[in-house]
Design a protein around this motif. Sequence first.
Motif, PDB file in Angstrom:
ATOM      1  N   PHE A 105       0.844  -1.191   0.000  1.00 33.39           N
ATOM      2  CA  PHE A 105       0.000   0.000   0.000  1.00 33.39           C
ATOM      3  C   PHE A 105       0.881   1.244   0.000  1.00 33.39           C
ATOM      4  CE2 PHE A 105      -2.632  -3.031   2.508  1.00 33.39           C
ATOM      5  CZ  PHE A 105      -3.699  -3.118   1.639  1.00 33.39           C
ATOM      6  N   THR A 106       0.720   2.080  -0.999  1.00 32.82           N
ATOM      7  CA  THR A 106       1.412   3.363  -0.982  1.00 32.82           C
ATOM      8  C   THR A 106       0.672   4.293  -0.025  1.00 32.82           C
ATOM      9  OG1 THR A 106       0.082   4.301  -2.769  1.00 32.82           O
ATOM     10  CG2 THR A 106       2.101   3.110  -3.415  1.00 32.82           C
ATOM     11  N   LEU A 119     -11.518  -3.109   3.014  1.00 39.26           N
ATOM     12  CA  LEU A 119     -10.888  -3.585   1.783  1.00 39.26           C
ATOM     13  C   LEU A 119     -10.824  -5.107   1.780  1.00 39.26           C
ATOM     14  CD1 LEU A 119      -9.330  -3.168  -0.879  1.00 39.26           C
ATOM     15  CD2 LEU A 119      -7.246  -2.997   0.509  1.00 39.26           C
ATOM     16  N   GLN A 134      -1.149  11.896   3.498  1.00 42.15           N
ATOM     17  CA  GLN A 134       0.027  11.044   3.251  1.00 42.15           C
ATOM     18  C   GLN A 134       1.204  11.381   4.170  1.00 42.15           C
ATOM     19  OE1 GLN A 134       1.248  10.392  -0.881  1.00 42.15           O
ATOM     20  NE2 GLN A 134      -0.696  11.312  -1.506  1.00 42.15           N
ATOM     21  N   ALA A 147      -2.432   5.532  -1.713  1.00 44.18           N
ATOM     22  CA  ALA A 147      -3.564   4.592  -1.651  1.00 44.18           C
ATOM     23  C   ALA A 147      -4.194   4.607  -0.268  1.00 44.18           C
ATOM     24  CB  ALA A 147      -3.092   3.182  -2.013  1.00 44.18           C
ATOM     25  N   LEU A 148      -3.356   4.615   0.768  1.00 44.31           N
ATOM     26  CA  LEU A 148      -3.892   4.659   2.132  1.00 44.31           C
ATOM     27  C   LEU A 148      -4.639   5.955   2.401  1.00 44.31           C
ATOM     28  CD1 LEU A 148      -0.990   3.011   4.137  1.00 44.31           C
ATOM     29  CD2 LEU A 148      -3.303   2.117   3.848  1.00 44.31           C
ATOM     30  N   GLU A 149      -4.155   7.048   1.828  1.00 45.03           N
ATOM     31  CA  GLU A 149      -4.863   8.331   1.987  1.00 45.03           C
ATOM     32  C   GLU A 149      -6.256   8.249   1.374  1.00 45.03           C
ATOM     33  OE1 GLU A 149      -4.050  13.080   1.372  1.00 45.03           O
ATOM     34  OE2 GLU A 149      -3.342  11.739  -0.220  1.00 45.03           O
ATOM     35  N   ARG A 150      -6.347   7.645   0.177  1.00 45.94           N
ATOM     36  CA  ARG A 150      -7.660   7.499  -0.467  1.00 45.94           C
ATOM     37  C   ARG A 150      -8.580   6.603   0.362  1.00 45.94           C
ATOM     38  NH1 ARG A 150      -4.313   7.383  -4.921  1.00 45.94           N
ATOM     39  NH2 ARG A 150      -4.375   5.123  -5.122  1.00 45.94           N
ATOM     40  N   MET A 151      -8.019   5.558   0.951  1.00 47.79           N
ATOM     41  CA  MET A 151      -8.828   4.614   1.732  1.00 47.79           C
ATOM     42  C   MET A 151      -9.267   5.195   3.080  1.00 47.79           C
ATOM     43  SD  MET A 151      -6.647   1.104   1.047  1.00 47.79           S
ATOM     44  CE  MET A 151      -7.291   0.314   2.493  1.00 47.79           C
TER      45      MET A 151
END
Length: 132
Positions: free
Chosen positions: A82-83, A123, A95, A86-90
Amino acid sequence: MEKLIINIGASKDHFGAYAENVSGIYAAGNTVAETKKDVLEAIRLIKENLPESQWPDIIKGEYSIEWKYDTQSLLQHYSGIFTNAALERMTGINQKQLWNYANGISKPRENVRRKIEKALHSLGEELITLSL
């Protein structure tokens, strides 16, 4: 079936682990995978070197292991998957703040930790129900 709860934590140069609900089970490694392997080795050594009467009750029968991470360890361990984007979007967490958590600069409050956990569980649930 009994549940052995193993806490995994990150330090500057390695990961460490200990059993939350059993005394005498400790482990370390350069990676989470090495640390998990060392936990299993610690259990094996207990069984090999102590009489069964001295084993913790949990490991005498069938048991499962719950791996419990601190936020820093979890983010470090899954950083190749997980970048932070991606974690920010989730999660909705910035970030830069995620980077701070992963590198031990700051620790998330309980509600933020739960937000990260909920996003990852969501997820996982989505992935488990899909098919190709």
